[in-house]
Design a protein around this motif. Structure first.
Motif, short mmCIF file in Angstrom:
data_model
loop_
_atom_site.label_atom_id
_atom_site.label_comp_id
_atom_site.label_asym_id
_atom_site.label_seq_id
_atom_site.Cartn_x
_atom_site.Cartn_y
_atom_site.Cartn_z
N VAL A 35 0.84 -1.20 0.00
CA VAL A 35 0.00 0.00 0.00
C VAL A 35 0.87 1.25 0.00
O VAL A 35 1.98 1.26 0.56
CB VAL A 35 -0.95 0.02 1.22
N ALA A 36 0.39 2.30 -0.62
CA ALA A 36 1.14 3.55 -0.69
C ALA A 36 1.43 4.10 0.71
O ALA A 36 0.55 4.10 1.58
CB ALA A 36 0.36 4.57 -1.51
N GLY A 37 2.64 4.52 0.92
CA GLY A 37 3.05 5.07 2.21
C GLY A 37 3.62 4.07 3.17
O GLY A 37 4.19 4.45 4.21
N ALA A 38 3.51 2.77 2.86
CA ALA A 38 4.04 1.75 3.76
C ALA A 38 5.57 1.78 3.76
O ALA A 38 6.20 1.94 2.72
CB ALA A 38 3.55 0.37 3.33
N THR A 39 6.15 1.63 4.94
CA THR A 39 7.61 1.59 5.08
C THR A 39 8.05 0.14 5.12
O THR A 39 7.64 -0.63 6.01
CB THR A 39 8.06 2.32 6.35
N LEU A 40 8.89 -0.26 4.17
CA LEU A 40 9.35 -1.65 4.09
C LEU A 40 10.57 -1.88 4.99
O LEU A 40 10.76 -2.99 5.47
CB LEU A 40 9.70 -2.00 2.65
N CYS A 41 11.38 -0.84 5.18
CA CYS A 41 12.51 -0.96 6.10
C CYS A 41 13.05 0.43 6.42
O CYS A 41 12.78 1.40 5.70
CB CYS A 41 13.63 -1.83 5.51
N GLN A 42 13.77 0.52 7.52
CA GLN A 42 14.38 1.76 7.99
C GLN A 42 15.90 1.56 8.04
O GLN A 42 16.39 0.43 8.14
CB GLN A 42 13.87 2.13 9.38
N PRO A 43 16.67 2.66 8.01
CA PRO A 43 18.12 2.52 8.18
C PRO A 43 18.46 1.81 9.48
O PRO A 43 17.92 2.14 10.54
CB PRO A 43 18.61 3.98 8.21
N GLY A 44 19.33 0.82 9.39
CA GLY A 44 19.72 0.05 10.57
C GLY A 44 18.88 -1.19 10.80
O GLY A 44 19.24 -2.04 11.63
N ASP A 45 17.75 -1.32 10.09
CA ASP A 45 16.90 -2.51 10.23
C ASP A 45 17.54 -3.72 9.57
O ASP A 45 18.19 -3.60 8.52
CB ASP A 45 15.53 -2.29 9.57
N ARG A 46 17.32 -4.88 10.17
CA ARG A 46 17.65 -6.13 9.49
C ARG A 46 16.70 -6.29 8.31
O ARG A 46 15.50 -6.03 8.41
CB ARG A 46 17.50 -7.32 10.43
N ILE A 47 17.22 -6.69 7.16
CA ILE A 47 16.39 -6.88 5.98
C ILE A 47 15.75 -8.26 6.05
O ILE A 47 16.42 -9.27 5.84
CB ILE A 47 17.21 -6.72 4.69
N VAL A 81 13.89 -4.46 -4.36
CA VAL A 81 14.12 -3.74 -3.10
C VAL A 81 14.77 -4.73 -2.13
O VAL A 81 14.21 -5.78 -1.85
CB VAL A 81 12.80 -3.21 -2.51
N GLY A 82 15.97 -4.38 -1.65
CA GLY A 82 16.72 -5.28 -0.79
C GLY A 82 18.03 -5.70 -1.41
O GLY A 82 18.59 -6.74 -1.05
N ILE A 83 18.55 -4.88 -2.32
CA ILE A 83 19.77 -5.23 -3.03
C ILE A 83 20.99 -5.43 -2.14
O ILE A 83 21.91 -6.17 -2.51
CB ILE A 83 20.07 -4.17 -4.13
N PRO A 84 21.07 -4.84 -0.90
CA PRO A 84 22.23 -5.13 -0.06
C PRO A 84 22.42 -6.63 0.21
O PRO A 84 23.55 -7.08 0.42
CB PRO A 84 21.92 -4.37 1.24
N LEU A 85 21.32 -7.39 0.17
CA LEU A 85 21.43 -8.84 0.39
C LEU A 85 22.33 -9.49 -0.65
O LEU A 85 23.02 -10.48 -0.35
CB LEU A 85 20.04 -9.49 0.36
N ALA A 86 22.33 -8.94 -1.87
CA ALA A 86 23.17 -9.50 -2.93
C ALA A 86 24.65 -9.23 -2.68
O ALA A 86 25.52 -9.86 -3.30
CB ALA A 86 22.75 -8.92 -4.28
N LEU A 87 24.94 -8.28 -1.79
CA LEU A 87 26.32 -7.93 -1.46
C LEU A 87 26.74 -8.54 -0.12
O LEU A 87 27.79 -8.19 0.42
CB LEU A 87 26.47 -6.41 -1.41
N GLY A 88 25.89 -9.41 0.41
CA GLY A 88 26.20 -10.05 1.68
C GLY A 88 25.94 -9.18 2.89
O GLY A 88 26.47 -9.42 3.97
#
Length: 249
Positions: A35-47, A81-88
């Motif tokens: 839904v519009a406005g939903a936050t999927l993650c914040q800085p420092g959150d575990r993905i 969304v979540g590309i840091p996972l590809a970098l470990g």
């Protein structure tokens, strides 16, 4: 040449995968509505999850002092969304907020990690997409420093149009101001100018692009640079040949 999957795939990144590799990945994918406005993650959150958008758009925001934010990336059906996972990396450095509602394919981070290491085509596509986001982020930084707000707003609207595949979408002045890192009054003035030039119409958060070619001309050259990069995702595995469609709900 790998056989094509007989069903359409809305996410272009997933559509580059050979059939066998996609079928193995698909068992770990779950269709979700965002839904519009939903936050999927914040800085420092575990993905916890990665998302492959079908027809939604997600803004990636760099947050300063916990309050101020600036858009550093825009993700639609061309990416993930979540590309840091590809970098470990399992921790987010940005705030991911749903800009336009729609559907996405969700995968748990643990399943993503397993598939990333055993699926070479997925790995290549994700690393190419990492380059896409890096280019978008660096170009956005330069754009904020050197280009006028009206041109930056036109660029953002064109980027949203490309990912929504539509001339109509919902964006408030407040959210636009947050993404562009400016005061709301500045967005109101810039949007008013674009409206006077009959490039857009704006009413209560609903934006309609009236003249896409004119709006593109009003954008800074950053739009052209950023737009050209996602095509590189397709070049590494052009033989996969999957049908790509825009998802509709």
């Amino acid at each position: 040449m790998p056989a094509a999957i007989p069903i359409p795939i809305a996410n272009k990144l997933l559509a580059t995968l050979p059939r066998t590799e996609y079928e193995r990945l698909r068992s770990n994918l779950e269709s979700v509505k965002l839904v519009a406005g939903a936050t999927l993650c914040q800085p420092g959150d575990r993905i916890a999850h990665a998302y492959f958008p079908n027809n939604c758009v997600v803004s990636l925001l760099a947050v300063v002092e916990g309050r101020k934010a600036l858009k550093v990336g825009l993700v639609g059906s061309e990416g993930i969304v979540g590309i840091p996972l590809a970098l470990g990396i399992g921790v987010s450095s940005v705030r991911a907020v749903v800009q336009e509602a729609g559907t996405a394919m969700q995968i748990k981070s643990s399943h993503f990690d397993r598939e990333f290491h055993r699926n070479p085509s997925l790995r290549r596509a994700l690393l190419r997409y990492t380059h896409t986001l890096m280019t978008q982020s660096s170009q956005t930084a330069a754009c904020c420093r050197f280009h006028l707000l009206e041109a930056r707003l036109a660029r953002l609207l064109m980027m949203t149009r490309d990912r929504m595949q539509s001339d109509d979408f919902h964006l408030t002045h407040e959210f636009l101001a947050q993404m562009l890192g400016v005061r709301r009054v500045g967005v109101t003035k810039a949007a008013g100018s674009l409206q006077q030039r009959k490039l857009i119409s704006y009413r209560r958060g609903s934006i309609r692009l009236l003249n896409a070619k004119g709006l593109e001309a009003a954008s800074c050259r950053c739009y052209e640079i950023i737009k050209s990069v996602p095509d590189q995702i397709q070049t590494g595995n052009s033989d996969a040949g999957y049908p790509i469609v825009a998802a509709v709900i």
